[in-house]
Scaffold this active site. Structure first.
Site, short mmCIF file in Angstrom:
data_model
loop_
_atom_site.label_atom_id
_atom_site.label_comp_id
_atom_site.label_asym_id
_atom_site.label_seq_id
_atom_site.Cartn_x
_atom_site.Cartn_y
_atom_site.Cartn_z
CE1 TYR A 42 34.29 58.15 42.72
CE2 TYR A 42 32.09 59.61 42.50
CZ TYR A 42 32.85 58.55 42.04
OH TYR A 42 32.23 57.60 41.12
CG ASP A 94 30.14 62.36 49.81
OD1 ASP A 94 29.65 61.56 50.16
OD2 ASP A 94 30.74 62.08 48.47
NE ARG A 96 9.13 64.92 35.04
CZ ARG A 96 8.39 65.96 35.15
NH1 ARG A 96 8.77 66.89 35.96
NH2 ARG A 96 7.42 66.27 34.41
CE LYS A 101 29.87 54.12 46.04
NZ LYS A 101 29.16 54.74 45.17
#
Length: 389
Positions: A105, A178, A52, A203
Site C-alpha cells: 500500500y 497487513d 489516553r 475498511k
C-alpha cells in the site's frame, strides 16, 4: 467468560460486549470521559486514570479484535497508519531494516521510506512470492521486520504466510501481516505463524465508511508490552465514538464478508469474459497464480477485484468516471461499492518507483448491493470506452 472455543460470529457479537450490570443494557455504554475519579491518590478504579491510557469503550474493541484474530493483546489506534507508525517505533531502532512487498500500500511505503527513513530505518521492497529473493533481502541487512500484505493492494498477490514466517524467524526477524483486505473472518495470520497483524479498521472491520481507525494484534506478551507502551506514550489512540462505531461494524463482519466475497467472485467472473479486459486480478479465479494458496490460507476470497484494460489508461479512466452504483472514491471495504484509480489516488505516492501501479488498472471494492446491479453498472460504463466520454 472465555470466548476462545466459540465460533467466529459468536465471538464477534459477544467478546468484550458483556451487558452493563447496573441496568442490564445489552449494548455497553459509550464512555466519553477523559479522566477518572480516584479513590485516594493512586486508587484507580479498574486501572482507569486518563483517557489516553485507557477507555472502557476502546478496551472493549481491543478485546473483540484480539478474540477474532486469535491474539492475546490488541491495540486500537486513530488510523491504520498511526497503528503502523507506533508498531515500527515500538519494535525497531535506527539502523534496523524492513523488508516489504514490492506492491505494498502506498501509504505504508510512504511512512516507511519518507518518514521513518529519515530516522534511520532502512527498507527493501521485494517480490514476496519469490522466497529466495525475500531471504536474500532479509540477509543483506539488519532486518527486524518482514512486512507483507496478502492479498496485496492493489495487485491482489497472495503470499505464503507460513513460509514467510519461517524465513523471518530463521533470520531473527518478525513477520508483520497487513490483514486489511482479508479481515480476520477470511484469514488469521497469527495461526499461520505471523508475529503481528495490522489493520486499517477503516475498511472491512468498521465496514460502513463512517469511521477511521487502525489496529495491531499480537500473541506475545513481550511484543504487547512494547506496543502498549508506545500506544500510551505517543497517544495516537482511537477516540471513544470511533471505537464504538468500529465495534458495531465488527459485530457483523462475518455476514458482510460472505456477501462481499460472493459479489467479488461474480464480478470477477463477469469481467473475465469481457473483450475490453486485459487481466482480472482476483484470487478466487482458478487462473490466478495464487489461487491454490489462497484456498489453503483463506476461508473465501474477499470483495476486492482489480482489473486491467486493453485500452490502457484511457479505458481505465473512462470506466472509473462513468459508474453510478460504484462510487469513485478512496478507501474500500464498506457496504457500498467503491471504485479507485490507484495510480492517481491511493498509490500516487509511489509513482515512479518499483511499487508504481499500472495505469490501465482500476480497483473495485464490491459492496453488499445486489450483484446484478453491480454488473449492470459496469456494463453501462464499458459502453463509454473509446467514445471520448
Amino acid at each position: 467468560m472465555s470466548h476462545e472455543n466459540q465460533g467466529f460470529n459468536t465471538r464477534a457479537v459477544h467478546a468484550g460486549q458483556a451487558f452493563e450490570p447496573r441496568t442490564g443494557a445489552v449494548v455497553p455504554p459509550l464512555h466519553f470521559s477523559s479522566t477518572y475519579a480516584q479513590d485516594g491518590i493512586g486508587g484507580l478504579r479498574d486501572g482507569y486514570e486518563y483517557g489516553r491510557g485507557g477507555n472502557p469503550t476502546r478496551d472493549a474493541l481491543q478485546e473483540q479484535l484480539a478474540a477474532l484474530e486469535g491474539g492475546s493483546h490488541a491495540y486500537s489506534f486513530s488510523s491504520g497508519l498511526a497503528a503502523e507508525d507506533s508498531l515500527i517505533r515500538a519494535l525497531t531502532r535506527p539502523g534496523d531494516h524492513i523488508v516489504l512487498g514490492n506492491d505494498a500500500y502506498g501509504g505504508t511505503y510512504r511512512l516507511i521510506s519518507r518518514v521513518l527513513g529519515d530516522w534511520g530505518i532502512g527498507n527493501t521492497p521485494v517480490d514476496m512470492a519469490d522466497l529466495d529473493a525475500v531471504a536474500a533481502a532479509i540477509g543483506a541487512n539488519k532486518t527486524r521486520l518482514v512486512w507483507v500484505e496478502t492479498p496485496s493492494n492493489p495487485m491482489m498477490k497472495i503470499t505464503d504466510i507460513e513460509a514467510l514466517a519461517k524465513l523471518a524467524h530463521d533470520a531473527g526477524a518478525l513477520l508483520v501481516v497487513d490483514n486489511t483486505f482479508a479481515s480476520p473472518y477470511l484469514q488469521t495470520p497469527l495461526a499461520l505463524g505471523a508475529d503481528i497483524v495490522v489493520h486499517s479498521t477503516t475498511k472491512y472491520i468498521g465496514g460502513h465508511s463512517d469511521v477511521v481507525g487502525g489496529a495491531i494484534v499480537v500473541n506475545d506478551a513481550g511484543l504487547a508490552e512494547k506496543i502498549g507502551f508506545v500506544q500510551f506514550a505517543v497517544g495516537a489512540v482511537s477516540g471513544p465514538m470511533d471505537a464504538f462505531l468500529t465495534t458495531r461494524g465488527l459485530k457483523t463482519l462475518g455476514v458482510r464478508m460472505d456477501r462481499h466475497s460472493d459479489n467479488g467472485q461474480a464480478v470477477a467472473e463477469w469481467l473475465l469474459q469481457r473483450p475490453e479486459v486485459e487481466a482480472v486480478l482476483y484470487p478466487g479465479l482458478p487462473s490466478h497464480p495464487g489461487h491454490e494458496l489462497a484456498r489453503k490460507q483463506m476461508k473465501k476470497f474477499g470483495g476486492m477485484v482489480s482489473v486491467q484494460f486493453k485500452g490502457g489508461e484511457a479505458a481505465a479512466r473512462t470506466v472509473a468516471e462513468n459508474t453510478s452504483v460504484f462510487t469513485l472514491a478512496e478507501s474500500l471495504g464498506g457496504i457500498e461499492s467503491l471504485m479507485n484509480y490507484p495510480s492517481e489516488m491511493t498509490h500516487a505516492s509511489v509513482k515512479g518507483t518499483e511499487l508504481a501501479v499500472p495505469v490501465n488498472l482500476i480497483r473495485l471494492s464490491c459492496g453488499i448491493e445486489d450483484v446484478e446491479d453491480l454488473i449492470a453498472d459496469l456494463e453501462h460504463a464499458f459502453t463509454f470506452i473509446g467514445t471520448g466520454s
